[in-house]
Design an enzyme around this catalytic site. Sequence first.
Site, short mmCIF file in Angstrom:
data_model
loop_
_atom_site.label_atom_id
_atom_site.label_comp_id
_atom_site.label_asym_id
_atom_site.label_seq_id
_atom_site.Cartn_x
_atom_site.Cartn_y
_atom_site.Cartn_z
N ASP A 1 0.82 -1.21 0.00
CA ASP A 1 0.00 0.00 0.00
C ASP A 1 0.85 1.27 0.00
OD1 ASP A 1 0.99 -0.39 2.55
OD2 ASP A 1 -0.95 -0.68 3.50
N ASN B 1 -7.66 -2.93 13.74
CA ASN B 1 -9.02 -3.30 13.31
C ASN B 1 -8.99 -4.54 12.41
OD1 ASN B 1 -7.98 -2.31 10.93
ND2 ASN B 1 -9.49 -0.69 10.64
N HIS C 1 -7.07 -4.93 9.69
CA HIS C 1 -6.78 -4.72 8.27
C HIS C 1 -5.46 -5.36 7.85
CE1 HIS C 1 -4.74 -0.50 8.98
NE2 HIS C 1 -3.87 -1.46 9.12
N GLU D 1 -9.65 -1.86 4.95
CA GLU D 1 -10.42 -1.49 6.13
C GLU D 1 -11.69 -2.33 6.24
OE1 GLU D 1 -8.40 -0.09 7.84
OE2 GLU D 1 -8.51 2.08 7.79
C1 GLP Z 1 -0.25 0.17 8.61
C2 GLP Z 1 -0.01 -0.64 7.33
C3 GLP Z 1 -0.34 -2.09 7.54
C4 GLP Z 1 0.35 -2.62 8.80
C5 GLP Z 1 -0.09 -1.82 9.99
C6 GLP Z 1 0.50 -2.35 11.28
O1 GLP Z 1 -1.59 0.41 8.80
N1 GLP Z 1 -0.78 -0.14 6.24
O2 GLP Z 1 0.09 -2.84 6.41
O3 GLP Z 1 0.02 -3.96 8.97
O4 GLP Z 1 0.31 -0.48 9.75
O5 GLP Z 1 1.41 -1.47 11.83
P1 GLP Z 1 2.27 -1.73 13.13
O6 GLP Z 1 3.20 -2.83 12.79
O7 GLP Z 1 2.95 -0.42 13.35
O8 GLP Z 1 1.33 -2.11 14.21
#
Ligand code: GLP
Length: 291
Positions: free
Chosen positions: A67, A136, A138, A143
């Site tokens: 993304d 959440n 994702h 989402e």
């Molecule tokens: C963002 C990314 C996700 C990732 C998430 C988790 O939202 N778009 O791909 O899984 O962060 O982040 P963290 O590892 O900081 O909890």
Amino acid sequence: MEVIIRPNADAAADLMARIIAKELRSNPRLVLGLATGCTMESVYARLVGMHREEGLDFSCCRTFNLDEYVGLPGNHHNSYRHYMNQHLFLQVNIDLKNTHLPDGLATDLVAECANYERLIAECGGIDLQLLGIGQNGHLGFNEPLSALRSRTRVKILSPMTRAQNAPLFPKPDQVPHRAITMGVGTILDCRRCLLLATGEEKAAIIAKAVEGHITSMVSATALQLHPECTVILDEVAGSQLKESDYYHWIFENQPEWEPFHEALSPLAKNGVQAKHQPKKQPVEVISDALE
Ligand code: GLP
């Protein structure tokens, strides 16, 4: 789906890095799907360490990130292109031409998404997709209510996601409202998925994702449909799972996991220190989140 629970976040990141390295060594032209987020930083630090100390070779590897934020240029401090350059691409011998992220500045975002899918297909599909998980549930930025067959497209970020990512931005209201993300269907098409989650704040969503009902409200539950998905957790992230004894038994007793019992060498582990420690900040509600 297979669930592996390691004693702590370091051991979980070690295992993830070793699996990636094994796949890359057996197929130097690996098409690697990449994820961002604090959890992944220690995995990338280990891969950089293995490149420096053991010669892990990225020269023929192709990558596709899950993304990118809409509206941020690649050189913006908070763009995922910048994150990947800092944590991996500029630290190993990968050819930047072989690294792909959606272009968050594209004038025609629909065309950009279709083009991203086309590029993945032209490379023969993704061999190994790395995944984190949002609070959440994702994957990427899929989402709640993301269709289980969705493809790369623009998604509006939920208030929870914007709040979760806000500590990385100078001000909470600077978190973009939109992102381009691979779809759940795009992710399910990858040959193998590896999800890493660590820390107490991931325990409840991991229990839903792994042992809950499949629902588009929690994109990660779609991984239950994937024929080759490994979920790697530390003890706390796995603490709400009902079948954790069974999962522990598999790692300790299945021959396929035996080569992974040893910890990564300290040299490879310490090749590069992760710049940021995983954040453990409480999720705050962003005032303009519903604008
Ligand atoms: C963002 C990314 C996700 C990732 C998430 C988790 O939202 N778009 O791909 O899984 O962060 O982040 P963290 O590892 O900081 O909890």
